[in-house]
Design a protein around this motif. Sequence first.
Motif, short mmCIF file in Angstrom:
data_model
loop_
_atom_site.label_atom_id
_atom_site.label_comp_id
_atom_site.label_asym_id
_atom_site.label_seq_id
_atom_site.Cartn_x
_atom_site.Cartn_y
_atom_site.Cartn_z
N GLY A 84 55.00 -100.73 -22.04
CA GLY A 84 53.86 -99.93 -22.46
C GLY A 84 53.59 -98.77 -21.52
N LEU A 85 53.69 -99.02 -20.22
CA LEU A 85 53.41 -97.96 -19.25
C LEU A 85 54.45 -96.85 -19.34
CD1 LEU A 85 52.42 -100.35 -16.34
CD2 LEU A 85 50.86 -98.72 -17.44
N ALA A 86 55.73 -97.26 -19.49
CA ALA A 86 56.79 -96.24 -19.60
C ALA A 86 56.61 -95.45 -20.90
CB ALA A 86 58.16 -96.90 -19.56
N ALA A 87 56.29 -96.14 -21.98
CA ALA A 87 56.12 -95.47 -23.28
C ALA A 87 54.97 -94.47 -23.21
CB ALA A 87 55.86 -96.51 -24.37
N ALA A 88 53.86 -94.90 -22.61
CA ALA A 88 52.68 -94.03 -22.54
C ALA A 88 52.97 -92.79 -21.71
CB ALA A 88 51.51 -94.82 -21.96
N LEU A 89 53.61 -93.02 -20.56
CA LEU A 89 53.89 -91.90 -19.66
C LEU A 89 54.83 -90.90 -20.32
CD1 LEU A 89 53.38 -90.80 -16.82
CD2 LEU A 89 55.36 -92.12 -16.03
N ARG A 90 55.84 -91.43 -20.97
CA ARG A 90 56.83 -90.56 -21.62
C ARG A 90 56.19 -89.78 -22.79
NH1 ARG A 90 61.35 -87.89 -20.36
NH2 ARG A 90 62.77 -87.78 -22.13
N ALA A 91 55.32 -90.45 -23.56
CA ALA A 91 54.68 -89.76 -24.68
C ALA A 91 53.75 -88.67 -24.17
CB ALA A 91 53.91 -90.77 -25.54
N ALA A 92 53.04 -88.95 -23.08
CA ALA A 92 52.14 -87.94 -22.52
C ALA A 92 52.95 -86.76 -21.97
CB ALA A 92 51.29 -88.55 -21.42
N GLU A 93 54.09 -87.09 -21.36
CA GLU A 93 54.99 -86.04 -20.86
C GLU A 93 55.41 -85.11 -21.99
OE1 GLU A 93 58.36 -88.09 -19.07
OE2 GLU A 93 59.01 -86.20 -18.21
N GLY A 94 55.55 -85.68 -23.18
CA GLY A 94 55.95 -84.89 -24.35
C GLY A 94 54.78 -84.18 -25.02
N GLY A 95 53.60 -84.29 -24.44
CA GLY A 95 52.46 -83.53 -24.95
C GLY A 95 51.54 -84.29 -25.89
N ALA A 96 51.77 -85.58 -26.11
CA ALA A 96 50.93 -86.34 -27.03
C ALA A 96 49.65 -86.81 -26.34
CB ALA A 96 51.71 -87.55 -27.53
N SER A 97 48.61 -86.99 -27.16
CA SER A 97 47.42 -87.68 -26.64
C SER A 97 47.69 -89.17 -26.77
CB SER A 97 46.16 -87.28 -27.40
OG SER A 97 46.25 -87.69 -28.75
N VAL A 98 47.45 -89.91 -25.70
CA VAL A 98 47.89 -91.30 -25.63
C VAL A 98 46.76 -92.18 -25.13
CG1 VAL A 98 49.66 -92.88 -24.71
CG2 VAL A 98 50.17 -90.44 -24.92
N ALA A 99 46.68 -93.42 -25.66
CA ALA A 99 45.77 -94.44 -25.10
C ALA A 99 46.52 -95.76 -25.03
CB ALA A 99 44.52 -94.58 -25.97
N MET A 100 46.14 -96.57 -24.04
CA MET A 100 46.75 -97.90 -23.88
C MET A 100 45.67 -98.96 -23.93
SD MET A 100 49.44 -97.54 -20.73
CE MET A 100 48.29 -96.78 -19.62
#
Length: 457
Positions: free
Chosen positions: A19-35
Motif C-alpha cells: 500500500g505504501l509503495a502504491a500510494a507513493l508511486r501514484a502520488a509521484e504520477g500526479g494523482a490525489s491519493v488516500a490510504m
Amino acid sequence: MPGFDTEFDVLVIGAGACGLAAALRAAEGGASVAMVEKLDRLAGNSMVSSGSVPGAGTRFQREAGLADDPQAFIEDLLRISGPHEAEALTHRLASISAPLVEWLVDVAGARMTLITAYRHIGHRIERLHGPPSRRGRDLVDDLHAATERAGIPLALATRATRLVEDGQGGVAGAELQDRRGETTRIGARSVILATNGFGASRELIARFCPEMADALYFGAQGSEGEAIHWGEALGAGLANMGAYQAHASVADPHGALVTWTVPEKGGIVVDAQGARFGDESLGYSAFAALETARGGPVFAIYDARIRDFTASRQEEFAELVAHGGAPEDADLASLAARRGLDAATLAQTLAEAGAAAQGAQDRFGRTAWGLAPLCPPYVSTRIRPALFHTQGGLMVDGDARVLRPDGSAVPGLYAGGGAAAGISGMAGGAGYVSGNGLLAALGLGWLAGTHAARLGR
Ligand SMILES: Cc1cc2nc3c(=O)[nH]c(=O)nc-3n(C[C@H](O)[C@H](O)[C@H](O)COP(=O)(O)OP(=O)(O)OC[C@H]3O[C@@H](n4cnc5c(N)ncnc54)[C@H](O)[C@@H]3O)c2cc1C
C-alpha cells in the motif's frame, strides 16, 4: 458518483509495503491519493518481515562485482516454484525488480543495502537487498516517511468494509468504518487492494490450504482475506490459492524467528532422538513440511561461530540469544542431556554431517555446508514450524489490475502483495523463494500506483 463523502483519484486499502509503495508511486504520477489502515498503527506482515527484497541487475550488485539479470532470476524462481497459474507475473516482477530496488533507495529513501554476507537459498547469486538491521520495520518506516513527505493522508483504525460498485461491473470506491463505528464512503477512480492475504482467517486457510489448518500462525493479525471475499463477489479470478510461505524455525517457546541463516551457515535440524531427517538446504519454507511430517519436538543444532556470526548481523536473532534462546554446551553429551536427545544418535548425526561437509555424500543430498563441520562449543535451539503468510490471491495482470477468469479487467480495481496471486507455485510451501513476499508487495504496489496514476480508467 453521488453519495460519496469525499473523492480521490486513488484509494489505497492497507498500509503495508504494498500500500505504501502504491500510494507513493501514484502520488509521484500526479494523482490525489488516500490510504486507509484498519489497525491503529502500522503492524502488517511487512513490519514483522526481515525486509529483504530481491533485485536482479541492480547497481548495488554491479558495485559489488556481481553480474545478474532478470532472466537468471526468472529461471531461479520457476525452478523452485514449478509451473503455476501466474507465470506471467514471475516474468513481470523479475523484470522490474532492479528498478524497483533502486526506486526504493533513490525515491522512497529506504535504507537498503545488498546482502552479501550470505546467499539465500534458491538464488544463484546475492540479489536480496534489505535494511542493515534486517527488520522490515525500517523499510516500512522509510516508506511511510516518504508518503508523509508527499502529503498523502493515512487514516489509521479505519477499516474498509466493502467495495462500492459503479453499476457497470467496476469499482468506484469503498465504504469505511472508523474506530467509533462511523461509516464513510470514499469515491475513487482507482481502488488498490493492499490488504495482504488470508493467513489469519481460519475459514479461508481451511478452504485453500487445509494442511495448515492446525499450524502455528506467525503472521500479522490483519491478514483476514477481505480481498478474496470482495474479489469473488465481483467475479474476479483467483490463482495459486494453495501456496504459502511457511517457516521451519520459530524458537519454541520464545516465539522469535531463528533465521535460516543458521542452517545456511552450517547448522542442522534434528528430531527428538537427535537424528537429521532432511536436507536443510531445501530452505525454511520447504523444510517446514518435513518438520510437520516428522512430528514431535525438533532442534536446530549449530555452534558458537554460527550463532555469533548471525547475531552480529540480525537484530531479532541477537535478541533471542540475549534472552537465552541459543545456549551453548561444551560437548555433544551435555547438549543431548540439555535437550533430552539420545547422545549416541546425536554423535552419529554430527559425525555424518561433518563428513558430508568435508566432501562425503550426504544421504539427504545436502551439498552446501557453510562453516561446517560444527565444532565446540555447540549451540541448540528448540524450534517449530509455522505459517507465515499465504501466497494465493486475486489474479492480476502486469499492471496489477484485477482480472476476471476470462482475462478482462475489473474496471477501477487493482491488487498487490498478499491480496494478489503470488509467484510461489500453486500449492504448499516448497515453491517459496526468499523475497517472493515483498517482491509481490512492493512490485505490484509500484505497478498499480504507476498505472492508476497514468491511466485511471
Ligand atoms: C516473520 C516474517 C518474515 C518475513 N520476511 C520476509 C522477507 O524478508 N522478505 C520477503 O519478501 N517477505 C517476507 N515475509 C513475507 C512478507 O512480510 C509479506 O509477503 C509482505 O509483507 C506482504 O505485504 P503486504 O503489503 O501485502 O501486506 P501487509 O504488510 O500485511 O500489509 C497489509 C495491511 O493491510 C491492512 N488491512 C487488511 N485488511 C484491511 C481492511 N479491510 N481495511 C484496511 N486495512 C486493511 C492490514 O492491517 C495490514 O496493515 C515475511 C513474513 C513474515 C510473517
